[in-house]
Design a protein around this motif. Structure first.
Motif, PDB file in Angstrom:
ATOM      1  N   ASN A  62      11.180  -0.305  36.112  1.00 44.87           N
ATOM      2  CA  ASN A  62      11.310   1.048  35.532  1.00 44.87           C
ATOM      3  C   ASN A  62      12.377   1.076  34.448  1.00 44.87           C
ATOM      4  O   ASN A  62      12.202   1.701  33.390  1.00 44.87           O
ATOM      5  CB  ASN A  62      11.623   2.060  36.625  1.00 44.87           C
ATOM      6  N   LYS A  63      13.501   0.390  34.682  1.00 44.94           N
ATOM      7  CA  LYS A  63      14.544   0.334  33.661  1.00 44.94           C
ATOM      8  C   LYS A  63      14.068  -0.436  32.427  1.00 44.94           C
ATOM      9  O   LYS A  63      14.421  -0.105  31.295  1.00 44.94           O
ATOM     10  CB  LYS A  63      15.799  -0.304  34.233  1.00 44.94           C
ATOM     11  N   ALA A  64      13.267  -1.474  32.678  1.00 44.44           N
ATOM     12  CA  ALA A  64      12.713  -2.217  31.549  1.00 44.44           C
ATOM     13  C   ALA A  64      11.784  -1.340  30.712  1.00 44.44           C
ATOM     14  O   ALA A  64      11.794  -1.391  29.471  1.00 44.44           O
ATOM     15  CB  ALA A  64      11.967  -3.452  32.032  1.00 44.44           C
ATOM     16  N   VAL A 121      15.985  -9.713  36.280  1.00 49.48           N
ATOM     17  CA  VAL A 121      16.257  -9.169  37.626  1.00 49.48           C
ATOM     18  C   VAL A 121      14.948  -8.980  38.383  1.00 49.48           C
ATOM     19  O   VAL A 121      14.843  -9.291  39.576  1.00 49.48           O
ATOM     20  CB  VAL A 121      17.035  -7.843  37.514  1.00 49.48           C
ATOM     21  N   ALA A 122      13.937  -8.470  37.716  1.00 50.02           N
ATOM     22  CA  ALA A 122      12.647  -8.238  38.379  1.00 50.02           C
ATOM     23  C   ALA A 122      12.008  -9.556  38.813  1.00 50.02           C
ATOM     24  O   ALA A 122      11.376  -9.631  39.880  1.00 50.02           O
ATOM     25  CB  ALA A 122      11.714  -7.486  37.426  1.00 50.02           C
ATOM     26  N   LEU A 123      12.174 -10.609  38.020  1.00 47.82           N
ATOM     27  CA  LEU A 123      11.600 -11.894  38.384  1.00 47.82           C
ATOM     28  C   LEU A 123      12.296 -12.502  39.597  1.00 47.82           C
ATOM     29  O   LEU A 123      11.661 -13.166  40.434  1.00 47.82           O
ATOM     30  CB  LEU A 123      11.678 -12.864  37.191  1.00 47.82           C
ATOM     31  N   ARG A 124      13.627 -12.290  39.682  1.00 48.64           N
ATOM     32  CA  ARG A 124      14.363 -12.879  40.797  1.00 48.64           C
ATOM     33  C   ARG A 124      14.351 -12.015  42.057  1.00 48.64           C
ATOM     34  O   ARG A 124      14.725 -12.469  43.130  1.00 48.64           O
ATOM     35  CB  ARG A 124      15.818 -13.118  40.366  1.00 48.64           C
ATOM     36  N   ALA A 125      13.978 -10.751  41.902  1.00 54.77           N
ATOM     37  CA  ALA A 125      14.055  -9.826  43.047  1.00 54.77           C
ATOM     38  C   ALA A 125      13.052 -10.221  44.130  1.00 54.77           C
ATOM     39  O   ALA A 125      11.892 -10.531  43.844  1.00 54.77           O
ATOM     40  CB  ALA A 125      13.800  -8.404  42.564  1.00 54.77           C
ATOM     41  N   THR A 126      13.557 -10.184  45.372  1.00 63.90           N
ATOM     42  CA  THR A 126      12.687 -10.427  46.531  1.00 63.90           C
ATOM     43  C   THR A 126      12.286  -9.126  47.208  1.00 63.90           C
ATOM     44  O   THR A 126      11.286  -9.063  47.914  1.00 63.90           O
ATOM     45  CB  THR A 126      13.410 -11.330  47.537  1.00 63.90           C
ATOM     46  N   ALA A 160      19.204  -2.714  11.873  1.00 63.92           N
ATOM     47  CA  ALA A 160      18.170  -3.103  12.833  1.00 63.92           C
ATOM     48  C   ALA A 160      18.662  -4.238  13.732  1.00 63.92           C
ATOM     49  O   ALA A 160      18.457  -4.219  14.958  1.00 63.92           O
ATOM     50  CB  ALA A 160      16.907  -3.524  12.086  1.00 63.92           C
ATOM     51  N   ALA A 161      19.324  -5.243  13.128  1.00 60.46           N
ATOM     52  CA  ALA A 161      19.838  -6.356  13.931  1.00 60.46           C
ATOM     53  C   ALA A 161      20.867  -5.880  14.948  1.00 60.46           C
ATOM     54  O   ALA A 161      20.878  -6.324  16.110  1.00 60.46           O
ATOM     55  CB  ALA A 161      20.456  -7.412  13.010  1.00 60.46           C
ATOM     56  N   HIS A 162      21.715  -4.951  14.495  1.00 57.79           N
ATOM     57  CA  HIS A 162      22.775  -4.473  15.392  1.00 57.79           C
ATOM     58  C   HIS A 162      22.208  -3.600  16.507  1.00 57.79           C
ATOM     59  O   HIS A 162      22.563  -3.757  17.691  1.00 57.79           O
ATOM     60  CB  HIS A 162      23.804  -3.686  14.569  1.00 57.79           C
ATOM     61  N   GLU A 163      21.331  -2.687  16.143  1.00 62.59           N
ATOM     62  CA  GLU A 163      20.839  -1.720  17.124  1.00 62.59           C
ATOM     63  C   GLU A 163      19.786  -2.310  18.055  1.00 62.59           C
ATOM     64  O   GLU A 163      19.655  -1.859  19.196  1.00 62.59           O
ATOM     65  CB  GLU A 163      20.251  -0.495  16.392  1.00 62.59           C
ATOM     66  N   LEU A 164      19.027  -3.275  17.607  1.00 61.64           N
ATOM     67  CA  LEU A 164      17.992  -3.850  18.461  1.00 61.64           C
ATOM     68  C   LEU A 164      18.546  -4.904  19.401  1.00 61.64           C
ATOM     69  O   LEU A 164      17.930  -5.213  20.431  1.00 61.64           O
ATOM     70  CB  LEU A 164      16.878  -4.467  17.599  1.00 61.64           C
ATOM     71  N   ARG A 165      19.699  -5.459  19.056  1.00 57.07           N
ATOM     72  CA  ARG A 165      20.258  -6.520  19.886  1.00 57.07           C
ATOM     73  C   ARG A 165      20.555  -6.019  21.301  1.00 57.07           C
ATOM     74  O   ARG A 165      20.223  -6.674  22.304  1.00 57.07           O
ATOM     75  CB  ARG A 165      21.528  -7.077  19.236  1.00 57.07           C
ATOM     76  N   THR A 166      21.174  -4.840  21.413  1.00 52.07           N
ATOM     77  CA  THR A 166      21.569  -4.323  22.729  1.00 52.07           C
ATOM     78  C   THR A 166      20.376  -3.976  23.615  1.00 52.07           C
ATOM     79  O   THR A 166      20.301  -4.432  24.769  1.00 52.07           O
ATOM     80  CB  THR A 166      22.486  -3.100  22.565  1.00 52.07           C
ATOM     81  N   PRO A 167      19.402  -3.172  23.142  1.00 52.87           N
ATOM     82  CA  PRO A 167      18.270  -2.865  24.029  1.00 52.87           C
ATOM     83  C   PRO A 167      17.428  -4.086  24.388  1.00 52.87           C
ATOM     84  O   PRO A 167      16.920  -4.187  25.499  1.00 52.87           O
ATOM     85  CB  PRO A 167      17.458  -1.833  23.226  1.00 52.87           C
ATOM     86  N   LEU A 168      17.301  -5.019  23.472  1.00 48.52           N
ATOM     87  CA  LEU A 168      16.527  -6.224  23.779  1.00 48.52           C
ATOM     88  C   LEU A 168      17.238  -7.074  24.829  1.00 48.52           C
ATOM     89  O   LEU A 168      16.596  -7.653  25.719  1.00 48.52           O
ATOM     90  CB  LEU A 168      16.284  -7.025  22.502  1.00 48.52           C
ATOM     91  N   ALA A 169      18.572  -7.152  24.691  1.00 50.96           N
ATOM     92  CA  ALA A 169      19.332  -7.907  25.701  1.00 50.96           C
ATOM     93  C   ALA A 169      19.210  -7.236  27.074  1.00 50.96           C
ATOM     94  O   ALA A 169      19.030  -7.906  28.104  1.00 50.96           O
ATOM     95  CB  ALA A 169      20.787  -8.012  25.279  1.00 50.96           C
ATOM     96  N   GLY A 170      19.341  -5.882  27.076  1.00 51.35           N
ATOM     97  CA  GLY A 170      19.191  -5.161  28.350  1.00 51.35           C
ATOM     98  C   GLY A 170      17.803  -5.315  28.923  1.00 51.35           C
ATOM     99  O   GLY A 170      17.633  -5.452  30.145  1.00 51.35           O
ATOM    100  N   LEU A 171      16.788  -5.290  28.053  1.00 53.21           N
ATOM    101  CA  LEU A 171      15.414  -5.461  28.510  1.00 53.21           C
ATOM    102  C   LEU A 171      15.216  -6.842  29.124  1.00 53.21           C
ATOM    103  O   LEU A 171      14.571  -6.990  30.186  1.00 53.21           O
ATOM    104  CB  LEU A 171      14.468  -5.268  27.313  1.00 53.21           C
ATOM    105  N   LYS A 172      15.814  -7.848  28.519  1.00 51.84           N
ATOM    106  CA  LYS A 172      15.705  -9.201  29.059  1.00 51.84           C
ATOM    107  C   LYS A 172      16.368  -9.310  30.425  1.00 51.84           C
ATOM    108  O   LYS A 172      15.838  -9.936  31.350  1.00 51.84           O
ATOM    109  CB  LYS A 172      16.340 -10.184  28.069  1.00 51.84           C
ATOM    110  N   VAL A 173      17.542  -8.667  30.550  1.00 51.84           N
ATOM    111  CA  VAL A 173      18.260  -8.706  31.832  1.00 51.84           C
ATOM    112  C   VAL A 173      17.416  -8.061  32.927  1.00 51.84           C
ATOM    113  O   VAL A 173      17.297  -8.601  34.042  1.00 51.84           O
ATOM    114  CB  VAL A 173      19.613  -8.005  31.692  1.00 51.84           C
ATOM    115  N   GLN A 174      16.836  -6.892  32.651  1.00 50.12           N
ATOM    116  CA  GLN A 174      16.051  -6.185  33.660  1.00 50.12           C
ATOM    117  C   GLN A 174      14.809  -6.990  34.066  1.00 50.12           C
ATOM    118  O   GLN A 174      14.445  -7.033  35.247  1.00 50.12           O
ATOM    119  CB  GLN A 174      15.623  -4.805  33.131  1.00 50.12           C
TER     120      GLN A 174
END
Length: 452
Positions: free
Chosen positions: A270-272, A255-260, A238-252
């Motif tokens: 949508n990616k989030a 990006v949405a917060l900074r997007a103008t 769970a730690a290994h598999e959830l780390r990647t999607p959660l990190a990607g979700l945070k990045v997206q």
């Protein structure tokens, strides 16, 4: 709060009580027999003394030589204590011989044995009469003398019992303590165990009575080790598999917060959302796998389950998903019902995972479905699709956890077939995979024992 009872103390009290009751019963029986035999011996002695005295006096009477009345006093220095308790008397119309301590016997006493009371003392009397000469012989003994001997025997016997019983209790205590030593060793060994490394108990030198307990504990330890290992693996996975999607979700989301630009923000959102869908699916699969690892045939409630009805229900729930992928779902059964012994929820999860994989890995337009037949003495449930087959190299890895196929897509978790394998193991079912390197489709069969 219930009071704890010591096995050692319980055994000691039980054995001492049983032995004490047994000895008491034996003592009562032996005392009764001994008293009866003692009475017989004393009575025989009285009769014998009377006949001896009768024999001595009979000839004297016939010859007319018995003239003197004699009050005989026996010399106690040359007699045994119990001998002094016997008195005698003889008369021939008049008293001719009488021991000093003898009572005044009545000539009316019946011939043979009788009980006679004189001056408040009870006597046992044997009377012998001669019809020809008129000679009457009495031999008597105080009953108190007999009772004294019986009391002496009882006292000695009870003294021996009271002396031996504590010694016997000590030996029993030591024997029980020695016999219970393996239990103490078992407790010490269990207390010294590390929760992170549960070792099996050694059964080589265990007593026969404790061996079943040790075997049961070892089976429990094996299950605990398996459960702990599953929990560790679940945590790591769970730690290994959830780390990647959660990190990607945070990045997206960042990006949405900074997007103008509104279009860029919508794309990031949508990616989030896709990442949330994938994470939700992964969490659900992890929870399902954790439950499957925890359960077994002994913890689940098995019942008669119709595979045909269960399969139709799963197909109905997945029809919309299949339609979106342009996949046609089919159901084929040689008989209207195929009952097996199983757990309905687990079997439904297994079928759903197999059909979801078939839909996922079949390019549209295509087809997938379930086929149920009788295979010798077992029932074969086969899930098939018209997609591309898998290679023998992929076949060796397909049941490994988090092993995704090439066409699994972003939402694949790599746990579906692992869940299928575990549920099949719980139902003691065999998995049969048909693989091919061509695009002729893929079939996976589960062979169940029919319901009996």
């Amino acid at each position: 709060m219930s009071r704890k009872v010591s096995i050692r103390k319980r055994l000691l009290l039980s054995l001492i009580g049983l032995i004490g009751i047994t000895w008491l019963g034996i003592f009562i029986l032996v005392n009764q027999d001994a008293t009866h035999e003692l009475e017989e011996i004393y009575d025989a002695s009285l009769a014998q003394n009377a006949r001896i005295l009768f024999g001595l006096l009979q000839q004297e009477i016939k010859e007319g030589e018995v003239e003197l009345i004699r009050n005989i006093e026996l010399n106690s220095n040359f007699q045994h204590d119990y001998e002094l308790n016997i008195a005698f008397a003889a008369n021939l119309g008049r008293l001719i011989i009488q021991s000093k301590d003898a009572p005044d016997f009545l000539t009316e006493l019946p011939e043979g044995f009788s009980d006679y009371t004189f001056d408040g003392e009870k006597w046992r009397v044997f009377t012998l009469r001669d019809r020809e000469t008129g000679l009457v012989i009495h031999t008597a003994q105080k009953l108190a003398a007999r009772e004294e001997l019986v009391a002496y025997l009882i006292k000695d016997t009870l003294s021996i019992i009271m002396l031996v019983l504590p010694l016997l209790g000590l030996f029993i205590w030591l024997g029980i303590s020695r016999s219970l030593r393996p239990l103490k060793q078992l407790v010490d060994e269990a207390g010294a165990m590390d929760p992170h490394s549960l070792r099996l108990f050694n059964i080589d030198h265990a007593p026969a009575e404790i061996s079943p307990l040790i075997r049961a504990l070892n089976r429990l330890l094996q299950r605990l080790n398996h459960a702990i290992e599953n929990e560790r693996r679940f945590t790591a996975d769970a730690a290994h598999e959830l780390r990647t999607p959660l990190a990607g979700l945070k990045v997206q989301l960042q990006v949405a917060l900074r997007a103008t630009d509104e279009q860029q923000k919508t794309k990031a959102m949508n990616k989030a959302l896709q990442g949330i869908d994938r994470t939700t699916h992964l969490v659900n699969q992890l929870l399902t796998l954790a439950r499957a690892d925890r359960e077994s045939a002994t913890t689940l409630t098995f019942q008669s389950v119709d595979l045909v009805g269960l399969s139709r229900g799963v197909i109905t729930t997945l029809k919309e998903d299949a339609r979106q992928h342009r996949i046609r779902l089919e159901m084929d059964s040689a008989q209207p019902e195929y009952p097996i012994n199983g757990e309905p929820t687990m079997l439904q999860i297994m079928l759903r995972n197999l059909l979801e994989n078939a839909i996922k890995y079949t390019p549209g337009p295509g087809a997938a479905g379930i086929r149920i037949t009788r295979d010798a003495d077992r029932i074969r449930l086969e899930v098939w699709d018209s997609g591309t087959g898998i290679s023998s190299e992929t076949l060796d890895l397909m049941f490994q956890r988090f092993r995704r196929g090439a066409q699994s897509g972003p939402n694949g978790s790599g746990l579906g077939l692992s869940i299928v394998k575990r549920i099949a193991e719980i139902h003691d079912a065999e998995i049969d995979v048909n693989h091919t390197d061509t695009s002729t489709g893929f079939r996976i069969g589960i062979l169940f024992q029919p319901f009996r």
